[in-house]
Design a protein around this motif. Structure first.
Motif, PDB file in Angstrom:
ATOM      1  N   THR A  50       3.244 -36.464 -34.214  1.00 15.90           N
ATOM      2  CA  THR A  50       2.414 -37.675 -35.302  1.00 15.90           C
ATOM      3  C   THR A  50       3.938 -38.783 -35.602  1.00 15.90           C
ATOM      4  O   THR A  50       3.332 -39.641 -35.654  1.00 15.90           O
ATOM      5  N   ASP A  51       4.983 -38.426 -35.887  1.00 16.12           N
ATOM      6  CA  ASP A  51       5.898 -39.074 -36.082  1.00 16.12           C
ATOM      7  C   ASP A  51       5.945 -40.215 -35.038  1.00 16.12           C
ATOM      8  O   ASP A  51       6.596 -41.341 -35.062  1.00 16.12           O
ATOM      9  N   ALA A  52       6.265 -40.039 -33.603  1.00 13.45           N
ATOM     10  CA  ALA A  52       5.988 -40.576 -33.158  1.00 13.45           C
ATOM     11  C   ALA A  52       4.994 -41.275 -32.362  1.00 13.45           C
ATOM     12  O   ALA A  52       4.766 -41.948 -31.212  1.00 13.45           O
ATOM     13  N   GLY A  53       3.853 -41.098 -32.900  1.00 15.50           N
ATOM     14  CA  GLY A  53       2.195 -41.226 -32.755  1.00 15.50           C
ATOM     15  C   GLY A  53       1.756 -40.904 -31.570  1.00 15.50           C
ATOM     16  O   GLY A  53       1.050 -42.027 -30.501  1.00 15.50           O
ATOM     17  N   THR A  54       2.089 -39.282 -30.841  1.00 17.70           N
ATOM     18  CA  THR A  54       1.206 -39.070 -29.685  1.00 17.70           C
ATOM     19  C   THR A  54       0.536 -37.830 -30.026  1.00 17.70           C
ATOM     20  O   THR A  54       0.462 -37.200 -31.544  1.00 17.70           O
ATOM     21  N   ALA A  55      -0.146 -38.070 -29.049  1.00 19.59           N
ATOM     22  CA  ALA A  55      -1.356 -36.781 -29.217  1.00 19.59           C
ATOM     23  C   ALA A  55      -1.769 -35.937 -27.969  1.00 19.59           C
ATOM     24  O   ALA A  55      -2.699 -35.812 -27.735  1.00 19.59           O
ATOM     25  N   GLY A  56      -0.476 -36.088 -27.222  1.00 12.53           N
ATOM     26  CA  GLY A  56      -0.847 -34.892 -25.930  1.00 12.53           C
ATOM     27  C   GLY A  56      -1.382 -33.821 -26.136  1.00 12.53           C
ATOM     28  O   GLY A  56      -1.167 -33.121 -27.315  1.00 12.53           O
ATOM     29  N   THR A  57      -1.869 -32.683 -25.630  1.00 13.00           N
ATOM     30  CA  THR A  57      -2.335 -31.575 -25.963  1.00 13.00           C
ATOM     31  C   THR A  57      -2.642 -30.671 -24.533  1.00 13.00           C
ATOM     32  O   THR A  57      -3.230 -29.160 -24.970  1.00 13.00           O
ATOM     33  N   ILE A  58      -1.706 -30.636 -23.371  1.00 10.84           N
ATOM     34  CA  ILE A  58      -1.295 -30.089 -22.477  1.00 10.84           C
ATOM     35  C   ILE A  58      -0.335 -28.737 -23.351  1.00 10.84           C
ATOM     36  O   ILE A  58      -0.664 -27.769 -23.063  1.00 10.84           O
ATOM     37  N   GLY A  59       0.436 -29.009 -24.016  1.00 10.19           N
ATOM     38  CA  GLY A  59       1.277 -28.294 -24.892  1.00 10.19           C
ATOM     39  C   GLY A  59       0.827 -28.135 -26.238  1.00 10.19           C
ATOM     40  O   GLY A  59       0.729 -29.218 -26.588  1.00 10.19           O
ATOM     41  N   PRO A  60       1.794 -27.585 -26.792  1.00 10.06           N
ATOM     42  CA  PRO A  60       1.619 -27.213 -28.027  1.00 10.06           C
ATOM     43  C   PRO A  60       2.186 -28.211 -29.456  1.00 10.06           C
ATOM     44  O   PRO A  60       2.794 -29.197 -29.057  1.00 10.06           O
ATOM     45  N   ASN A  61       0.516 -28.753 -29.888  1.00 17.49           N
ATOM     46  CA  ASN A  61       1.077 -29.465 -31.541  1.00 17.49           C
ATOM     47  C   ASN A  61       2.438 -28.643 -32.144  1.00 17.49           C
ATOM     48  O   ASN A  61       2.181 -28.545 -32.840  1.00 17.49           O
ATOM     49  N   LEU A  62       3.745 -29.914 -31.842  1.00 11.67           N
ATOM     50  CA  LEU A  62       4.876 -29.883 -32.344  1.00 11.67           C
ATOM     51  C   LEU A  62       5.085 -29.638 -33.911  1.00 11.67           C
ATOM     52  O   LEU A  62       5.502 -29.021 -34.234  1.00 11.67           O
ATOM     53  N   ASP A  63       3.879 -30.767 -34.582  1.00 14.18           N
ATOM     54  CA  ASP A  63       3.877 -30.569 -35.759  1.00 14.18           C
ATOM     55  C   ASP A  63       3.104 -29.517 -36.225  1.00 14.18           C
ATOM     56  O   ASP A  63       4.492 -28.619 -37.254  1.00 14.18           O
ATOM     57  N   ASP A  64       2.744 -28.737 -36.106  1.00 13.30           N
ATOM     58  CA  ASP A  64       2.000 -27.202 -36.167  1.00 13.30           C
ATOM     59  C   ASP A  64       2.901 -26.245 -35.645  1.00 13.30           C
ATOM     60  O   ASP A  64       3.062 -25.604 -36.518  1.00 13.30           O
ATOM     61  N   ALA A  65       3.717 -26.952 -34.429  1.00 11.21           N
ATOM     62  CA  ALA A  65       4.390 -25.527 -33.777  1.00 11.21           C
ATOM     63  C   ALA A  65       5.776 -25.351 -35.561  1.00 11.21           C
ATOM     64  O   ALA A  65       6.152 -24.179 -35.041  1.00 11.21           O
ATOM     65  N   PHE A  66       6.243 -25.992 -35.853  1.00 12.77           N
ATOM     66  CA  PHE A  66       7.282 -26.491 -36.345  1.00 12.77           C
ATOM     67  C   PHE A  66       7.252 -26.019 -38.170  1.00 12.77           C
ATOM     68  O   PHE A  66       7.304 -25.353 -39.193  1.00 12.77           O
ATOM     69  N   ALA A  67       6.000 -26.713 -38.448  1.00 11.39           N
ATOM     70  CA  ALA A  67       5.292 -26.505 -40.052  1.00 11.39           C
ATOM     71  C   ALA A  67       5.318 -25.394 -40.806  1.00 11.39           C
ATOM     72  O   ALA A  67       6.219 -25.676 -41.622  1.00 11.39           O
ATOM     73  N   GLN A  68       5.215 -23.704 -40.053  1.00 19.02           N
ATOM     74  CA  GLN A  68       5.547 -23.166 -41.019  1.00 19.02           C
ATOM     75  C   GLN A  68       6.921 -22.854 -40.465  1.00 19.02           C
ATOM     76  O   GLN A  68       6.903 -22.042 -41.510  1.00 19.02           O
ATOM     77  N   ALA A  69       7.364 -22.572 -39.861  1.00 17.73           N
ATOM     78  CA  ALA A  69       8.744 -22.484 -40.064  1.00 17.73           C
ATOM     79  C   ALA A  69       9.728 -22.899 -41.133  1.00 17.73           C
ATOM     80  O   ALA A  69      10.513 -22.454 -41.534  1.00 17.73           O
ATOM     81  N   ARG A  70       9.103 -24.566 -41.195  1.00 16.44           N
ATOM     82  CA  ARG A  70       9.381 -25.104 -42.131  1.00 16.44           C
ATOM     83  C   ARG A  70       9.433 -24.833 -43.385  1.00 16.44           C
ATOM     84  O   ARG A  70      10.386 -24.244 -43.868  1.00 16.44           O
ATOM     85  N   ALA A  71       7.677 -23.569 -43.461  1.00 16.92           N
ATOM     86  CA  ALA A  71       7.713 -23.605 -45.029  1.00 16.92           C
ATOM     87  C   ALA A  71       8.267 -22.586 -44.769  1.00 16.92           C
ATOM     88  O   ALA A  71       8.417 -22.355 -45.586  1.00 16.92           O
ATOM     89  N   VAL A  72       8.613 -21.000 -44.852  1.00 17.39           N
ATOM     90  CA  VAL A  72       9.880 -20.328 -44.119  1.00 17.39           C
ATOM     91  C   VAL A  72      11.311 -21.028 -44.562  1.00 17.39           C
ATOM     92  O   VAL A  72      11.376 -19.785 -44.549  1.00 17.39           O
ATOM     93  N   GLY A  73      11.155 -21.820 -44.914  1.00 14.60           N
ATOM     94  CA  GLY A  73      12.692 -22.116 -44.854  1.00 14.60           C
ATOM     95  C   GLY A  73      13.590 -22.405 -43.699  1.00 14.60           C
ATOM     96  O   GLY A  73      14.937 -22.371 -43.440  1.00 14.60           O
TER      97      GLY A  73
END
Ligand code: HEC
Ligand code: HEC
Length: 225
Positions: A50-73
């Motif tokens: 989101t921050d970079a405004g990119t929307a590629g879909t071949i690899g994982p969404n990096l916001d989703d990939a990191f949001a959960q890990a961030r939520a658990v500290g």
């Protein structure tokens, strides 16, 4: 499968950091501004951030990939290490046989080898440090995205989805109880989200009280529907 890959990578990175192991070239001095520009050109075609405004879909969404890990500290420093390692040592063929992420000479081609006029970098070490510092700082923070206020959007984006099944939200996590079966009361959701229990982390530092009320309203009314 992707979040499993990330957890494994995080665990490996944590070990490296805790052991003070410098061989991976642990990065702390990268420039986030330069990293953002490089990310957009080198990574954004395959990855949504989101921050970079990119929307590629071949690899994982990096916001989703990191949001959960961030939520658990997990911290930005850990993510920076994970991203750095991913650039240098990508899994180029995945267990499903799907194409993985290309090697660094493809994602960050050296100018000495690149066709004139095409994207390239002078120094892969510096470029990967910059990108890692940038992605580590912004991925999964929701900083540039609107902070979700609807209970359903909160449920789907802050990490509940990865652990809980809730049909109305379209989620299938199995780490925690199936909420359609548990049908928790609003009070119970507020208590779990605020205080955590067992394997469930507390969200009291990542969600504000209005968001906790909203997600509790949503889960208690949507569960079992
Ligand atoms: C040609 C497409 C492509 C490009 C370009 C690309 N990636 Fe990837 N990336 C992927 C794929 C596919 C995966 C998933 C690989 C797997 O499942 O192991 C991935 C995985 C990742 C992951 C791990 C995410 C997770 O959930 O575990 C990170 C971090 C990442 N890429 C960062 C980057 C960065 C930073 C760049 C730019 C230097 C980049 N990628 C360029 C396709 C790409
Ligand atoms: C890392 C995984 C994980 C995440 C993330 C997570 N949970 Fe949980 N959740 C669990 C586990 C495990 C339990 C069972 C805890 C116990 O009772 O020992 C649980 C229990 C619950 C319960 C009580 C269910 C019952 O038995 O009545 C509710 C409600 C709940 N979670 C809601 C949420 C919401 C809402 C979110 C997001 C804000 C969330 N959870 C995020 C793992 C998770």
């Amino acid at each position: 499968m992707r979040s499993a890959a990330l957890s494994a990578a995080c665990a490996a990175a944590l070990t490296l950091v805790l052991a003070g192991c410098g061989t991976g070239g642990y990065t702390s001095g990268g420039s986030q501004g330069a990293g953002k520009q490089l990310f957009t050109k080198a990574c954004g075609g395959c990855h949504t951030l989101t921050d970079a405004g990119t929307a590629g879909t071949i690899g994982p969404n990096l916001d989703d990939a990191f949001a959960q890990a961030r939520a658990v500290g997990m911290t930005s420093e850990t993510f920076t290490q994970v991203v750095h390692d991913q650039i240098w040592y990508p899994i180029t063929t995945t267990s499903t046989g799907a194409p993985g992420m290309p090697k660094i000479d493809t994602t960050l081609p050296l100018c000495a080898d690149a066709k004139p006029g095409s994207f390239c970098v002078e120094d892969q070490g510096a470029a990967s440090d910059d990108i890692a510092a940038y992605v580590g700082a912004v991925a999964g923070t929701g900083k540039s995205a609107e902070k979700p206020t609807s209970g359903k959007a909160i449920f789907q984006t802050v990490g509940c989805a990865g652990c809980h099944t809730l049909a109305d939200a379209g989620t299938t996590g199995t780490v925690g109880p199936n909420l359609d079966d548990a049908k928790p009361s609003k009070e119970r959701v507020i208590d779990r989200v605020t205080n955590g229990k067992g394997a469930m982390p507390s969200f009291s530092s990542s969600l504000d009280p209005q968001q906790i009320q909203a997600v509790a309203d949503y889960v208690s009314s949507a569960a079992g529907r």
